[in-house]
Design a protein around this motif. Structure first.
Motif, PDB file in Angstrom:
ATOM      1  N   ASP A   1      -5.284  -0.264   9.849  1.00 31.06           N
ATOM      2  CA  ASP A   1      -4.919  -1.532   9.970  1.00 31.06           C
ATOM      3  C   ASP A   1      -4.583  -2.015   8.239  1.00 31.06           C
ATOM      4  O   ASP A   1      -5.414  -1.743   7.353  1.00 31.06           O
ATOM      5  CB  ASP A   1      -5.731  -2.566  10.489  1.00 31.06           C
ATOM      6  CG  ASP A   1      -5.699  -2.612  11.904  1.00 31.06           C
ATOM      7  OD1 ASP A   1      -4.889  -1.805  12.728  1.00 31.06           O
ATOM      8  OD2 ASP A   1      -6.900  -3.010  12.522  1.00 31.06           O
ATOM      9  N   ARG A   2      -3.624  -2.911   7.861  1.00 31.48           N
ATOM     10  CA  ARG A   2      -3.553  -3.561   6.706  1.00 31.48           C
ATOM     11  C   ARG A   2      -3.472  -4.944   6.989  1.00 31.48           C
ATOM     12  O   ARG A   2      -3.111  -5.484   7.967  1.00 31.48           O
ATOM     13  CB  ARG A   2      -2.303  -3.273   6.176  1.00 31.48           C
ATOM     14  CG  ARG A   2      -1.796  -1.937   5.967  1.00 31.48           C
ATOM     15  CD  ARG A   2      -2.864  -1.029   5.184  1.00 31.48           C
ATOM     16  NE  ARG A   2      -2.114   0.396   5.188  1.00 31.48           N
ATOM     17  CZ  ARG A   2      -3.065   1.431   6.046  1.00 31.48           C
ATOM     18  NH1 ARG A   2      -3.973   0.963   6.871  1.00 31.48           N
ATOM     19  NH2 ARG A   2      -2.557   2.568   6.009  1.00 31.48           N
ATOM     20  N   TRP A   3      -4.231  -5.786   6.255  1.00 32.47           N
ATOM     21  CA  TRP A   3      -4.598  -7.377   6.251  1.00 32.47           C
ATOM     22  C   TRP A   3      -4.607  -8.066   5.012  1.00 32.47           C
ATOM     23  O   TRP A   3      -4.957  -7.376   3.881  1.00 32.47           O
ATOM     24  CB  TRP A   3      -5.996  -7.310   7.160  1.00 32.47           C
ATOM     25  CG  TRP A   3      -6.556  -8.590   7.151  1.00 32.47           C
ATOM     26  CD1 TRP A   3      -6.273  -9.662   8.007  1.00 32.47           C
ATOM     27  CD2 TRP A   3      -7.652  -9.205   6.287  1.00 32.47           C
ATOM     28  NE1 TRP A   3      -7.068 -10.822   7.976  1.00 32.47           N
ATOM     29  CE2 TRP A   3      -7.976 -10.517   6.795  1.00 32.47           C
ATOM     30  CE3 TRP A   3      -8.509  -8.802   5.503  1.00 32.47           C
ATOM     31  CZ2 TRP A   3      -8.958 -11.248   6.408  1.00 32.47           C
ATOM     32  CZ3 TRP A   3      -9.477  -9.399   4.818  1.00 32.47           C
ATOM     33  CH2 TRP A   3      -9.580 -10.794   5.368  1.00 32.47           C
TER      34      TRP A   3
ATOM     35  N   SER B   1      -7.880   2.582   6.825  1.00 34.11           N
ATOM     36  CA  SER B   1      -7.653   3.922   6.932  1.00 34.11           C
ATOM     37  C   SER B   1      -8.717   4.985   6.818  1.00 34.11           C
ATOM     38  O   SER B   1      -8.412   6.232   7.103  1.00 34.11           O
ATOM     39  CB  SER B   1      -6.725   4.274   5.792  1.00 34.11           C
ATOM     40  OG  SER B   1      -7.294   4.760   4.332  1.00 34.11           O
TER      41      SER B   1
ATOM     42  N   ASN C   1       0.625   5.427   4.642  1.00 35.36           N
ATOM     43  CA  ASN C   1      -0.497   6.057   5.331  1.00 35.36           C
ATOM     44  C   ASN C   1      -0.367   5.743   6.577  1.00 35.36           C
ATOM     45  O   ASN C   1      -0.305   4.493   6.926  1.00 35.36           O
ATOM     46  CB  ASN C   1      -1.679   5.585   4.610  1.00 35.36           C
ATOM     47  CG  ASN C   1      -3.005   6.227   5.072  1.00 35.36           C
ATOM     48  OD1 ASN C   1      -3.047   6.043   6.168  1.00 35.36           O
ATOM     49  ND2 ASN C   1      -3.648   6.875   4.505  1.00 35.36           N
TER      50      ASN C   1
ATOM     51  N   GLU D   1      -2.782  -1.022  13.610  1.00 37.66           N
ATOM     52  CA  GLU D   1      -2.434   0.354  13.678  1.00 37.66           C
ATOM     53  C   GLU D   1      -1.378   0.465  14.812  1.00 37.66           C
ATOM     54  O   GLU D   1      -1.060  -0.235  15.583  1.00 37.66           O
ATOM     55  CB  GLU D   1      -3.650   1.206  14.469  1.00 37.66           C
ATOM     56  CG  GLU D   1      -4.443   1.669  13.328  1.00 37.66           C
ATOM     57  CD  GLU D   1      -5.572   2.359  14.004  1.00 37.66           C
ATOM     58  OE1 GLU D   1      -5.423   3.495  14.293  1.00 37.66           O
ATOM     59  OE2 GLU D   1      -6.696   1.750  14.541  1.00 37.66           O
TER      60      GLU D   1
ATOM     61  N   TRP E   1      -7.250  -6.089   2.777  1.00 33.87           N
ATOM     62  CA  TRP E   1      -8.092  -5.149   3.338  1.00 33.87           C
ATOM     63  C   TRP E   1      -7.310  -3.908   4.103  1.00 33.87           C
ATOM     64  O   TRP E   1      -6.148  -4.342   4.591  1.00 33.87           O
ATOM     65  CB  TRP E   1      -9.014  -5.890   4.488  1.00 33.87           C
ATOM     66  CG  TRP E   1      -9.933  -4.911   5.319  1.00 33.87           C
ATOM     67  CD1 TRP E   1     -11.173  -4.534   4.900  1.00 33.87           C
ATOM     68  CD2 TRP E   1      -9.622  -4.312   6.688  1.00 33.87           C
ATOM     69  NE1 TRP E   1     -11.623  -3.929   5.891  1.00 33.87           N
ATOM     70  CE2 TRP E   1     -10.704  -3.755   6.921  1.00 33.87           C
ATOM     71  CE3 TRP E   1      -8.594  -4.570   7.367  1.00 33.87           C
ATOM     72  CZ2 TRP E   1     -10.781  -2.790   8.155  1.00 33.87           C
ATOM     73  CZ3 TRP E   1      -8.777  -3.965   8.475  1.00 33.87           C
ATOM     74  CH2 TRP E   1      -9.650  -2.916   8.991  1.00 33.87           C
ATOM     75  N   GLN E   2      -7.964  -2.982   4.036  1.00 32.88           N
ATOM     76  CA  GLN E   2      -7.204  -1.749   4.839  1.00 32.88           C
ATOM     77  C   GLN E   2      -8.250  -0.976   5.431  1.00 32.88           C
ATOM     78  O   GLN E   2      -9.517  -0.914   5.098  1.00 32.88           O
ATOM     79  CB  GLN E   2      -6.241  -1.217   3.953  1.00 32.88           C
ATOM     80  CG  GLN E   2      -6.962  -0.219   3.052  1.00 32.88           C
ATOM     81  CD  GLN E   2      -7.622   1.094   3.356  1.00 32.88           C
ATOM     82  OE1 GLN E   2      -7.195   1.704   4.083  1.00 32.88           O
ATOM     83  NE2 GLN E   2      -8.606   1.621   2.573  1.00 32.88           N
TER      84      GLN E   2
ATOM     85  N   ASP F   1       3.821  -0.544   5.186  1.00 38.07           N
ATOM     86  CA  ASP F   1       2.597  -0.901   4.735  1.00 38.07           C
ATOM     87  C   ASP F   1       2.745  -2.025   3.532  1.00 38.07           C
ATOM     88  O   ASP F   1       2.064  -2.004   2.654  1.00 38.07           O
ATOM     89  CB  ASP F   1       1.998   0.448   3.872  1.00 38.07           C
ATOM     90  CG  ASP F   1       1.357   1.507   4.886  1.00 38.07           C
ATOM     91  OD1 ASP F   1       1.398   1.282   6.135  1.00 38.07           O
ATOM     92  OD2 ASP F   1       1.095   2.462   4.553  1.00 38.07           O
TER      93      ASP F   1
ATOM     94  N   SER G   1       2.598   3.233   8.865  1.00 36.18           N
ATOM     95  CA  SER G   1       3.073   4.083   7.528  1.00 36.18           C
ATOM     96  C   SER G   1       4.364   3.873   7.079  1.00 36.18           C
ATOM     97  O   SER G   1       4.933   3.979   5.756  1.00 36.18           O
ATOM     98  CB  SER G   1       3.093   5.695   7.996  1.00 36.18           C
ATOM     99  OG  SER G   1       3.900   5.869   8.913  1.00 36.18           O
TER     100      SER G   1
ATOM    101  N   PHE H   1       0.902  -1.127  -0.126  1.00 38.25           N
ATOM    102  CA  PHE H   1      -0.151   0.110   0.069  1.00 38.25           C
ATOM    103  C   PHE H   1       0.923   1.053   0.044  1.00 38.25           C
ATOM    104  O   PHE H   1       2.018   1.276   0.526  1.00 38.25           O
ATOM    105  CB  PHE H   1      -0.835   0.129   1.310  1.00 38.25           C
ATOM    106  CG  PHE H   1      -1.929  -0.792   1.319  1.00 38.25           C
ATOM    107  CD1 PHE H   1      -3.235  -0.757   0.953  1.00 38.25           C
ATOM    108  CD2 PHE H   1      -1.725  -2.441   1.980  1.00 38.25           C
ATOM    109  CE1 PHE H   1      -4.280  -1.719   0.961  1.00 38.25           C
ATOM    110  CE2 PHE H   1      -2.826  -3.152   2.111  1.00 38.25           C
ATOM    111  CZ  PHE H   1      -3.965  -3.151   1.857  1.00 38.25           C
TER     112      PHE H   1
END
Length: 90
Positions: A17-19, A69, A13, A37, A66-67, A44, A41, A10
């Motif tokens: 979360d990023r998944w 933000s 940012n 979280e 999934w994210q 990512d 950044s 990503f």
């Protein structure tokens, strides 16, 4: 037998979360990773790799990304986001 690898990148940012998750046949999760979280950044990137899996004709795999933000956050280009299937000798 196969090993599955998925990697999603990503743009930077620092919110949410990023998944990533790899599923077999629509429901069985075989690998996954969550970057929580605080902030993400500087990292990512989410990566998941399955253990060796037995497969039969008709098996299929999906990658879910999934994210959280709070807004649109596109994946980066194909040079940094991918899914691969590595066949192993029987």
């Amino acid at each position: 037998m196969v090993i599955l690898t998925a990697y999603a990148a990503f743009p930077n940012n620092n919110t949410g979360d990023r998944w990533i998750e790899i599923r077999k046949n629509g429901s069985d999760t075989v690998a996954g990773m969550l970057l929580p979280e605080s902030p993400v950044s500087d990292n990512d990137r989410v990566y998941a790799q399955s253990p060796p899996l037995k497969v039969v004709a008709g098996d299929y795999f999906e990658v879910l990304v999934w994210q959280g933000s709070g807004g649109n956050l596109d994946l980066l280009d194909a040079n940094t986001t991918f899914f691969s299937i590595e066949g192993l000798p029987a």
